[in-house]
Scaffold this motif. Structure first.
Motif, PDB file in Angstrom:
ATOM      1  N   ASP A   1      -8.210  -1.927  -0.787  1.00 37.93           N
ATOM      2  CA  ASP A   1      -7.070  -2.115  -1.850  1.00 37.93           C
ATOM      3  C   ASP A   1      -7.522  -2.569  -3.207  1.00 37.93           C
ATOM      4  O   ASP A   1      -6.742  -2.680  -3.878  1.00 37.93           O
ATOM      5  CB  ASP A   1      -6.040  -2.938  -1.255  1.00 37.93           C
TER       6      ASP A   1
ATOM      7  N   THR B   1      -6.739  -0.782  -6.285  1.00 35.68           N
ATOM      8  CA  THR B   1      -5.338  -0.223  -6.612  1.00 35.68           C
ATOM      9  C   THR B   1      -4.520  -1.134  -7.423  1.00 35.68           C
ATOM     10  O   THR B   1      -4.797  -2.264  -7.380  1.00 35.68           O
ATOM     11  CB  THR B   1      -4.622   0.016  -5.242  1.00 35.68           C
TER      12      THR B   1
ATOM     13  N   GLN C   1       0.903  -1.210   0.128  1.00 30.32           N
ATOM     14  CA  GLN C   1       0.002   0.040   0.173  1.00 30.32           C
ATOM     15  C   GLN C   1       0.750   1.368  -0.073  1.00 30.32           C
ATOM     16  O   GLN C   1       0.516   2.219  -0.569  1.00 30.32           O
ATOM     17  CB  GLN C   1      -1.007   0.021   1.221  1.00 30.32           C
TER      18      GLN C   1
END
Length: 483
Positions: A166, A169, A2
């Motif tokens: 997430d 992403t 991340q």
């Protein structure tokens, strides 16, 4: 992961230090490490720090050495070291174009199979080259089905306990044995979305997607305007990209967005590539079927060798590449392209190096899961074991190097520790998630003593930059180690 590829600047910390309990030094001097671990930024947090002599393995300093913590991207040290050992430095991913048909003039009677063996580095141009290779053989028509075989890996697209935040992403992109990368960073399973704002305020932005595909749908409500409020959301379970907010007039914004089902994206792109070569497929598109025995290779693409691929992987902390390696190890050692089989393979490597695998928990290859648990002691055990391997130099050079501004040299450390004795000295892997930071690697002290160290911090509530600044200060203290 991340935050693993974000640039962490060294924020200057202000305040007095208070000594925390549980800090045990086995050296006559702590070389200032006690001071930094006692910083108020770590109050209430849990930190594991181990410093060892790289030659003898002797412990020079320890603080909660065996406390298991979430390592974030430091887990990639385990995955990549095991891959270099189990797969080998010369290992290459492959993507094959196969057929069970017979050539009759410009016709291929039978099915055409595009078989992926997990390559996270393959790009649209490579699929175009595969189609061109087929066309160069004189094939203009396939009288059968076009089959997309991604069965080398399992159908689990995400890692264990990955956060739903997430999902859209690039660092949380879905894993497939048949995938595509939009760039030379090898962010497989994603597309690059470019929004360009006209000079006139209030006018909708223009949008380009690369690789060019109609597999995604756009809902564009973004306009030219002030405020820097532009953003993209991909609706769960779909490839509908919702663009909203404002992009500054005359400017553009580029953002990587993961796709839903990357194998389907490859199918869309490869069908485009065949059409560009004037090749027609008369049969159906078939997804997820296994290539049968007896097929012949019509064309093949191979990746660069692993000893080269680990550079972008470790420098830029590439999650998808790490997950592909984990499943590739499972496939090689147990004929099972699963994360679980890969974890067993990594554990086998660690055991052979004398690392106690009973003291750690690994569930993915990248460290994106919060179920991973590793101690600083275990990571230093790995660092010491790796230094004795024939592939060590390639792996060591692939680690980010502090303060070196070249992106593929400094990586995630390129803006950290400039102007300190750690610059161009520290080779280490960074790691970051919410409330998690880690730094583990190699550094040389003031009198030429080579050190290995690992620092993992969990459960802090301050800004991540403050903890990164403490890691920097620990690295500087190690670079000045004087005993």
């Amino acid at each position: 992961m991340q935050l693993g590829r974000w640039i962490h600047t060294s924020a200057m910390l202000v305040g007095l230090s208070f000594l925390l309990g549980g800090c045990a030094s086995v050296s006559p001097t702590s070389n200032g490490l006690d001071q930094w671990l006692a910083d108020p930024a770590l109050q209430g947090a849990t930190v594991s720090l181990v410093v060892r002599d790289a030659r003898s393995g002797n412990t020079l300093y320890q603080h909660n050495p065996r406390t298991r913590l979430m390592p974030a991207s430091n887990l990639k040290l385990l995955t990549t070291a095991a891959a270099m050992d189990l797969l080998g430095p010369q290992y290459r991913f492959s993507t094959q174009l196969l057929s069970n048909g017979i050539r009759q003039g410009d016709r291929l009677t039978g099915n055409l199979y595009l078989r992926g063996l997990g390559d996270p580095t393959i790009q649209f141009a490579d699929y175009q080259a595969l189609a061109a290779q087929l066309a160069s053989q004189g094939v203009r028509q396939v009288q059968g089905d076009l089959v997309f075989d991604d069965t080398w890996f399992d159908a689990e697209r995400l890692g264990v306990d990955w956060s739903h935040d997430d999902e859209t992403t690039y660092y949380g992109a879905q894993i497939s044995a048949l995938t595509v990368s939009p760039n030379s960073d090898f962010d497989a399973g994603s597309v690059l979305v470019t929004a360009k704002a006209p000079v006139r305020v209030g006018v909708p932005v223009s949008v380009e997607v690369f690789p060019p595909t109609d597999y995604l749908q756009l809902s564009n409500r973004a306009v030219s305007g002030p405020g820097n409020t532009y953003g993209i959301n991909r609706r769960h379970g779909t490839n509908l990209l919702q663009l909203s907010g404002a992009v500054a007039p005359g400017r553009q914004s580029q953002q990587l967005v993961s796709v839903w089902e990357p194998t389907q994206l490859v199918a869309n792109l490869f069908e485009q590539a065949l059409k560009q070569q004037g090749i027609t497929v008369l049969g159906r598109r078939v997804m997820g079927a296994t290539s049968p025995a007896g097929v012949t290779v019509q064309a093949e693409h191979q990746s660069a060798p692993l000893q080269e691929l680990i550079t972008p992987l470790l420098k830029l902390s590439n999650n998808n590449m790490s997950e592909a390696l984990l499943k590739a190890m499972g496939r090689k050692t147990a004929n099972s392209g699963t994360a679980a089989a890969g974890v067993v393979a990594v554990a086998g490597f660690l055991k052979r190096q004398g690392v106690d695998t009973a003291t750690l928990k690994q569930v993915d290859g990248s460290g994106l899961s919060r179920q991973n648990l590793v101690s600083a002691q275990t990571l230093t055990d790995l660092l010491l074991a790796a230094s004795k391997q024939p592939w060590f130099n390639a792996w060591y050079n692939a680690l980010p190097i502090a303060g070196n501004t070249d992106r593929m040299t400094g990586g995630s450390l390129r803006y950290r520790l400039r102007g300190t004795p750690a610059q161009n000295n520290l080779h280490a892997k960074t790691g970051s998630m919410g409330g998690v930071s880690s730094l583990s690697g190699y550094i040389t002290g003031a009198h030429g003593r080579r050190l290995v160290f690992s620092m993992i911090s969990n459960n802090y509530v301050v800004a991540g930059a403050q903890v990164k600044a403490l890691e920097n200060r620990v690295a500087v203290a190690l670079s000045r180690w004087d005993d």
